[in-house]
Design an enzyme around this catalytic site. Structure first.
Site, PDB file in Angstrom:
ATOM      1  N   ASP A   1       0.873  -1.168   0.000  1.00  0.00           N
ATOM      2  CA  ASP A   1       0.000   0.000   0.000  1.00  0.00           C
ATOM      3  C   ASP A   1       0.917   1.226   0.000  1.00  0.00           C
ATOM      4  O   ASP A   1       2.084   1.159   0.381  1.00  0.00           O
ATOM      5  CB  ASP A   1      -0.956  -0.001   1.200  1.00  0.00           C
TER       6      ASP A   1
HETATM    7  C1  BGC Z   1      -5.018   3.294  -0.126  1.00  0.00           C
HETATM    8  C2  BGC Z   1      -5.111   2.281  -1.242  1.00  0.00           C
HETATM    9  C3  BGC Z   1      -4.936   2.962  -2.574  1.00  0.00           C
HETATM   10  C4  BGC Z   1      -3.607   3.712  -2.587  1.00  0.00           C
HETATM   11  C5  BGC Z   1      -3.319   4.442  -3.879  1.00  0.00           C
HETATM   12  C6  BGC Z   1      -3.765   4.145  -0.236  1.00  0.00           C
HETATM   13  O1  BGC Z   1      -3.795   5.192   0.687  1.00  0.00           O
HETATM   14  O2  BGC Z   1      -5.043   2.638   1.120  1.00  0.00           O
HETATM   15  O3  BGC Z   1      -6.336   1.613  -1.195  1.00  0.00           O
HETATM   16  O4  BGC Z   1      -5.005   2.025  -3.621  1.00  0.00           O
HETATM   17  O5  BGC Z   1      -3.618   4.670  -1.536  1.00  0.00           O
HETATM   18  O6  BGC Z   1      -4.193   5.489  -4.071  1.00  0.00           O
END
Ligand code: BGC
Length: 755
Positions: free
Chosen positions: A270
């Site tokens: 993530d």
């Molecule tokens: C989120 C993810 C997301 C990623 C990219 C993160 O903060 O938890 O679900 O895909 O950002 O935007």
């Protein structure tokens, strides 16, 4: 499922390749064969020709949503897109700033809990197909979705993104979504692996859970999507599980994902969720996203110093190349040449929305409203006129269009006069669990004027549609709600409205349960209509006016009060051992360059999942706690009768499937869908089990007066439990009761079988 699947030739081909023909309705627990396995010789040759720098370059972000290919050998970069319910707009390579393109507006699909409320794996497949089709138009290789964590707390900031509190329902929909995406040329990235069930301190919290709860409750959606649907990508979550960060958690990444399930694809962190260099690549993290703090120069240095073996780097590179080979890259010149959102996908979003809306209460048959019998309808509430596509941080969608409830009602109202009053304003403050939240600009408080206008509009209307609930600032990534209370003083406006006109239909536009104490006292009819996508307002109007019968069913239990729900009742949420830190995402936004991104705060809180298996209805049923509406619940405009349950034989062995057949009849006046559900209760068990567990379901469409024989099957394999002493699945032999009904609270038929 099988019948519809057969219609899709491509899908059949993929199923055949994956060797999983018999797995369309079951979660198989053997290691699967993968479509990713067909490229090993080619990949050997590519790796043999790569420099160390090229290998390491593949293992971290290049841009905010891109990681490096092998340019010298013509291997394209991997291009990612949020996910999970619309292809996110194009952003500058190293920031979160929009590029403001003209062609990147996409279809806004109903959010996770809305999809889950359809209880329909085929619809989830179509949903995935729709997402993939738009991802291809934008040149994307991997969708950052589906988001399939279990909805452990009703207040979770991402409850609306996730599917259900139940692992089986979540698993079936994850399989549908994953197959739908990957059959149409794009990879999924299952997120957030794993046990990311709260937003509060998500960047630092250490989740403590038993192996049994992990295997039986939290992992099945991921397991099914990997084992049955051959998911190509997984995103490691921000949090720790049992002491180790998810991005370097050997148990999750190596033991479970790769060894137990036979995952052949790639894991990306993530955003900002990587915490180490050597430990993470060794455990199985392929790509640090979006920066290169740990998997950049530090990894190259570690390789050269011998702290990381070349064989480990090669394996991580190989796993990415498998996905790269299986997904045909789209040349830049062919991406973004037409508008992302297309009518065929809007039609899918419409289909999902029509099947997702849940009728919770309908006293005196207030719904559906007969347009020939009323003259004036008052539509009240900020959410009537509010678009729900954007907000919520990563899951925001720049939608091509969105039909609001008010627009949908107006379009279908015919000669009926529609009067709109906003009633309350979402510019008023409210308190959340902390972390990230989009702040609305401060404004003078217009509450009294809005309330008076609402009362005025309602006073001489034949019926009132009060469209309230939450919104995408209130339910959002990065923070959890402090309570289930409706925000912005809606309750008091509703009371004022109901005092002048008792014919109130309350529509909760929300992705999660809300406190319905006041609503229940004020409104004879209550509808849950979700953040329901591009066509959500149209689908809602069709339900309100009886063009269709509502057919959504709750994918979660609706507690009477928050304190009744398991994590709150056990006192393990919210945690009090550490202060609530600023959300990790705030750090990400604050950094201009992806490479500078650092993981969250130094705050360290611990979430002990002491309710263990008793999540959602498992808790309410086992503890005999009343709920406002049970899991699986939803009314229709017709009536269904269940009769004559028969099981195919009295005793089944471990590799057989229990088959229960019964007759379902639509005895009302309207065509409608029923979602029949099968729960299993253990009789005289020695192992501890929840009171009952969902093991099969089916959506059945019936004309008025029609009957159908319905067969539900439960593989005995599915009745195993995780034996912590043996570290394996085990079957407890004995009697099981098969409970068939319309929700956990409405069991109509029973049969008993031996296993
Ligand atoms: C989120 C993810 C997301 C990623 C990219 C993160 O903060 O938890 O679900 O895909 O950002 O935007």
């Amino acid at each position: 499922m099988k019948k519809t699947t057969l219609k899709w030739g491509v899908c059949l081909f993929v199923l055949a390749l994956a060797g999983c023909q018999n797995r369309t309705t079951t979660l198989s627990r053997d290691v699967h064969t993968s479509r990713l396995d067909g490229y090993e010789a080619e990949i050997d040759a590519i790796i043999a020709g790569m420099t160390d720098e090229e290998k390491v370059a593949m293992l971290h972000g290049k841009h905010m949503f891109t990681s490096e290919g092998v340019a010298s050998q013509g291997i394209a970069d991997m291009i990612y897109a949020d996910g999970p319910f619309g292809i996110r707009e194009e952003m500058e390579p190293h920031s979160w700033n929009s590029l403001h393109l003209r062609n990147d507006s996409s279809t806004f699909f109903p959010t996770g809990s809305a999809l889950a409320a359809t209880w329909d794996e085929d619809i989830a497949y179509l949903y995935g197909k729709g997402m993939a089709t738009e991802a291809r138009l934008r040149g994307k290789d991997m969708i950052l979705g589906p988001a399939i964590n279990i909805q452990r707390i009703p207040t979770g900031g991402r409850t609306y993104e996730y599917l259900s509190e139940d692992p089986y329902l979540s698993a079936r929909l994850s399989v549908g979504y994953t197959k739908g995406v990957q059959d149409h040329g794009v990879a999924v990235c299952l997120k957030h692996y794993a046990l990311n069930n709260q937003e509060t301190n998500r960047g630092s919290v250490n989740v403590i859970a038993s192996d049994r709860a992990i295997r039986e409750i939290y992992l099945p959606p991921f397991e099914a999507a990997v084992v049955e649907a051959d998911a190509f990508g997984v995103m490691s979550a921000y949090n720790k599980v049992n002491g180790a960060w998810c991005g370097e958690n050997e148990f999750l990444l190596d033991q479970v994902l790769r060894k137990d399930w036979g995952f052949r694809g790639m894991v990306i962190s993530d955003w900002g969720g990587t915490h180490s260099t050597v430990r993470s690549v060794a455990a199985g993290l392929n790509v640090e996203m979006p920066g290169n703090t740990y998997h950049g120069q530090a990894l190259l240095d570690s390789l050269r110093a011998g702290a990381v073996a070349m064989s480990v780097i090669d394996e991580r590179v190989r796993e990415i190349l498998r996905v790269r080979k299986a997904i045909t890259p789209i040349p830049e010149s062919q991406a973004n040449v037409v508008m992302t959102g297309q009518p065929a996908q809007a039609q899918i979003a419409y289909q999902v929305a029509t099947k997702s809306i849940v009728l919770l209460k309908n006293e005196g048959g207030l719904l559906p409203v007969d347009r020939a019998a009323v003259h004036k309808i008052a539509v009240i509430g900020d959410n009537a006129d509010r678009k729900m596509s954007s907000g919520g941080v990563g899951a925001g969608v720049k939608a091509l269009y969105e039909i609001t409830p008010l627009a949908g009602i107006r379009a279908l109202a015919g000669d009926v006069q529609i009067v709109y009053a906003q009633g309350y304003t979402s510019q008023q403050g409210g308190r959340r669990q902390g972390g990230w939240q989009m702040q609305a600009p401060a404004q003078p408080d217009p509450a009294r004027r809005l309330r008076e206008e609402a009362v005025q509009a309602a006073s001489d209307a034949d019926v009132v549609f009060f469209i309230g609930g939450n919104n995408r600032q209130w339910e959002t990534e990065g923070s959890d709600r402090r309570s289930m209370q409706l925000p912005y003083n809606q309750d008091s406006v509703l009371m004022a409205v109901a005092a002048v006109n008792p014919k109130v239909v309350f529509v909760a536009v929300a992705g999660a349960p809300v406190d319905l104490d006041v609503v229940d006292a004020c409104a004879p009819a209550i509808v849950q209509s979700w953040f329901n996508g591009t066509e959500g307002g149209r689908a809602l109007a069709e339900v309100l006016f009886g063009v269709i019968s509502p057919s959504g069913r709750l994918p979660f239990s609706y507690p009477i009060h928050l304190e009744d729900s398991p994590a709150y009742a056990m006192g393990n949420f919210p945690q009090t051992d550490a202060p609530i830190a600023e959300d990790i995402f705030v750090n990400l936004v604050g950094n201009a360059r992806a490479g500078d991104v650092q993981a969250g705060s130094s705050n360290r809180s611990t979430a002990v999942y002491s309710e263990d298996l008793l999540v959602g209805y498992r808790w309410f049923d086992t503890k005999r706690k009343p709920v406002r509406y049970p899991f699986g619940y939803g009314l229709t405009y017709t009536k269904f009768d269940y009769a004559d349950a028969q099981i195919s034989k009295p005793k089944y062995s471990a590799n057989e499937e229990i088959e229960v057949t019964f007759t379902l009849s639509n005895t009302g006046q309207m065509a409608a869908d029923e979602v029949v559900q099968l729960y299993v209760h253990r009789v005289d068990a020695t192992v501890e089990w929840p009171e009952k567990e969902l093991k099969a379901f089916r959506r059945v469409a019936l004309q008025p007066g029609a009957s159908q024989q319905v067969t539900l099957t439960v593989p005995v394999e599915q009745l195993k439990y995780w034996d912590e002493a043996q570290h394996d699945w085990a079957l407890e032999h004995g009697q099981v009761e098969l409970l068939i009904g319309a929700s956990t609270g409405d069991i109509r038929l029973r049969a008993t079988a031996g296993i």
